[in-house]
Scaffold this motif. Structure first.
Motif, short mmCIF file in Angstrom:
data_model
loop_
_atom_site.label_atom_id
_atom_site.label_comp_id
_atom_site.label_asym_id
_atom_site.label_seq_id
_atom_site.Cartn_x
_atom_site.Cartn_y
_atom_site.Cartn_z
N CYS A 188 -19.51 -14.00 -33.79
CA CYS A 188 -20.71 -14.69 -33.32
C CYS A 188 -21.88 -14.49 -34.28
CB CYS A 188 -21.09 -14.21 -31.92
SG CYS A 188 -21.70 -12.52 -31.87
N GLY A 189 -21.70 -13.68 -35.30
CA GLY A 189 -22.78 -13.40 -36.24
C GLY A 189 -23.67 -12.26 -35.79
N CYS A 190 -23.27 -11.57 -34.74
CA CYS A 190 -24.07 -10.47 -34.20
C CYS A 190 -23.86 -9.21 -35.04
CB CYS A 190 -23.66 -10.17 -32.76
SG CYS A 190 -23.73 -11.59 -31.67
N ASN A 191 -24.90 -8.42 -35.18
CA ASN A 191 -24.84 -7.16 -35.88
C ASN A 191 -24.54 -6.07 -34.84
OD1 ASN A 191 -25.10 -5.04 -37.65
ND2 ASN A 191 -27.32 -5.15 -37.74
N VAL A 192 -23.28 -5.69 -34.71
CA VAL A 192 -22.87 -4.77 -33.64
C VAL A 192 -22.21 -3.52 -34.20
CG1 VAL A 192 -22.57 -6.62 -31.95
CG2 VAL A 192 -20.64 -5.89 -33.33
N THR A 193 -22.24 -2.45 -33.40
CA THR A 193 -21.54 -1.22 -33.71
C THR A 193 -20.55 -0.95 -32.59
OG1 THR A 193 -23.45 -0.32 -34.86
CG2 THR A 193 -21.80 1.26 -34.13
N ILE A 194 -19.30 -0.74 -32.94
CA ILE A 194 -18.27 -0.39 -31.97
C ILE A 194 -18.35 1.12 -31.75
CG2 ILE A 194 -15.81 -0.36 -31.48
CD1 ILE A 194 -15.61 -2.78 -33.45
N LEU A 195 -18.65 1.53 -30.53
CA LEU A 195 -18.80 2.95 -30.23
C LEU A 195 -17.46 3.57 -29.90
CD1 LEU A 195 -22.04 2.82 -28.07
CD2 LEU A 195 -21.82 3.18 -30.51
N GLU A 230 -19.46 9.51 -27.56
CA GLU A 230 -20.49 8.58 -27.12
C GLU A 230 -19.88 7.49 -26.23
OE1 GLU A 230 -24.20 6.04 -29.04
OE2 GLU A 230 -22.63 6.78 -30.35
N ARG A 231 -18.75 6.94 -26.66
CA ARG A 231 -18.04 5.93 -25.87
C ARG A 231 -17.59 6.51 -24.54
NH1 ARG A 231 -13.11 5.45 -24.03
NH2 ARG A 231 -12.23 3.40 -23.68
N ASN A 232 -17.00 7.70 -24.59
CA ASN A 232 -16.47 8.31 -23.37
C ASN A 232 -17.56 8.56 -22.34
OD1 ASN A 232 -13.97 8.25 -24.56
ND2 ASN A 232 -13.98 10.40 -25.14
N LYS A 233 -18.74 8.96 -22.79
CA LYS A 233 -19.85 9.21 -21.87
C LYS A 233 -20.29 7.92 -21.19
CE LYS A 233 -24.52 11.13 -21.73
NZ LYS A 233 -25.62 11.65 -22.52
N ILE A 234 -20.40 6.84 -21.95
CA ILE A 234 -20.80 5.55 -21.40
C ILE A 234 -19.75 5.03 -20.42
CG2 ILE A 234 -21.25 3.13 -22.00
CD1 ILE A 234 -22.47 4.26 -24.66
N VAL A 235 -18.48 5.14 -20.80
CA VAL A 235 -17.39 4.70 -19.92
C VAL A 235 -17.39 5.51 -18.63
CG1 VAL A 235 -14.88 4.57 -19.68
CG2 VAL A 235 -15.97 3.76 -21.77
N ILE A 269 -11.00 0.09 -22.39
CA ILE A 269 -12.40 -0.30 -22.31
C ILE A 269 -13.04 -0.25 -23.70
CG2 ILE A 269 -14.66 0.32 -21.37
CD1 ILE A 269 -13.26 1.27 -18.86
N GLN A 270 -13.81 -1.30 -24.02
CA GLN A 270 -14.49 -1.39 -25.32
C GLN A 270 -15.99 -1.26 -25.10
OE1 GLN A 270 -13.28 -5.20 -26.74
NE2 GLN A 270 -11.15 -4.59 -27.01
N VAL A 271 -16.65 -0.48 -25.95
CA VAL A 271 -18.10 -0.29 -25.86
C VAL A 271 -18.71 -0.72 -27.19
CG1 VAL A 271 -19.96 1.36 -25.44
CG2 VAL A 271 -17.76 1.66 -24.29
N ILE A 300 -26.32 -2.14 -25.02
CA ILE A 300 -24.96 -1.62 -24.99
C ILE A 300 -24.16 -2.42 -23.98
CG2 ILE A 300 -23.52 0.36 -24.41
CD1 ILE A 300 -25.71 2.14 -25.53
N LEU A 301 -23.09 -3.04 -24.45
CA LEU A 301 -22.20 -3.84 -23.61
C LEU A 301 -20.87 -3.13 -23.48
CD1 LEU A 301 -22.94 -7.34 -25.16
CD2 LEU A 301 -23.91 -6.38 -23.08
N VAL A 302 -20.34 -3.14 -22.28
CA VAL A 302 -19.06 -2.49 -22.01
C VAL A 302 -18.09 -3.57 -21.54
CG1 VAL A 302 -17.88 -0.70 -20.71
CG2 VAL A 302 -20.27 -0.40 -21.33
N GLY A 303 -17.00 -3.75 -22.27
CA GLY A 303 -15.97 -4.72 -21.92
C GLY A 303 -14.81 -4.04 -21.22
N VAL A 304 -14.59 -4.42 -19.96
CA VAL A 304 -13.53 -3.81 -19.16
C VAL A 304 -12.44 -4.85 -18.95
CG1 VAL A 304 -12.98 -2.66 -17.00
CG2 VAL A 304 -15.25 -2.38 -17.99
N PRO A 305 -11.24 -4.62 -19.50
CA PRO A 305 -10.17 -5.61 -19.34
C PRO A 305 -9.49 -5.51 -17.98
CG PRO A 305 -9.46 -3.85 -20.80
CD PRO A 305 -10.88 -3.57 -20.43
#
Length: 131
Positions: free
Chosen positions: A44-51, A55-60, A89-91, A100-105
């Motif tokens: 999408c042209g977004c400047n993102v960082t995959i956590l 850090e990911r585990n805390k957010i999840v 789960i992707q953060v 911060i967006l969290v994608g839950v499949p």
């Protein structure tokens, strides 16, 4: 005689351990198992960082404990959806606005993978997984 045999065999074992060539332990590929965040330009042209990592585990963990996630999971489970578990789960952090967006499949009743996207522990939207 027993002492001589013990010393002789001990010496042979020590020689095999310390003088044998090669290392049977192989390191994992650094690019696939890194716990460092990866900054990318997405489709999408977004400047993102995959956590990843702690850090990911805390957010999840915070998301899974939230009442809103429990309600969404319960509601969609009644509709035939199944949750695929925390390991998928992707953060992602948007570097432009620090969201911060969290994608839950989940899997829908037809067997298709669907991503439930949460923002600030609230369901933001539902998107079919990109193939």
């Amino acid at each position: 005689m027993k002492r001589l045999m013990a010393m002789l065999l001990g010496g042979v074992i020590a020689l095999m351990v310390f003088a044998a060539g090669g290392n049977p332990v192989q390191a994992a590929d650094v690019s696939s198992s890194s716990s460092q965040p990866v900054t990318t330009k997405s489709d999408c042209g977004c400047n993102v960082t995959i956590l990843t990592g702690a850090e990911r585990n805390k957010i999840v963990s915070n998301l899974l404990k939230s009442e809103s996630f429990k309600q969404v999971k319960k509601e969609y489970k009644k509709q035939g959806y199944t949750w695929n578990g925390a390991h998928d789960i992707q953060v992602v952090r948007n570097n432009d606005n620090h969201a911060i967006l969290v994608g839950v499949p989940f899997t829908d009743p037809k067997g298709n993978k669907v991503i439930f996207v949460f923002y600030e522990n609230q369901l933001a939207y539902i998107s079919p997984e990109d193939n």
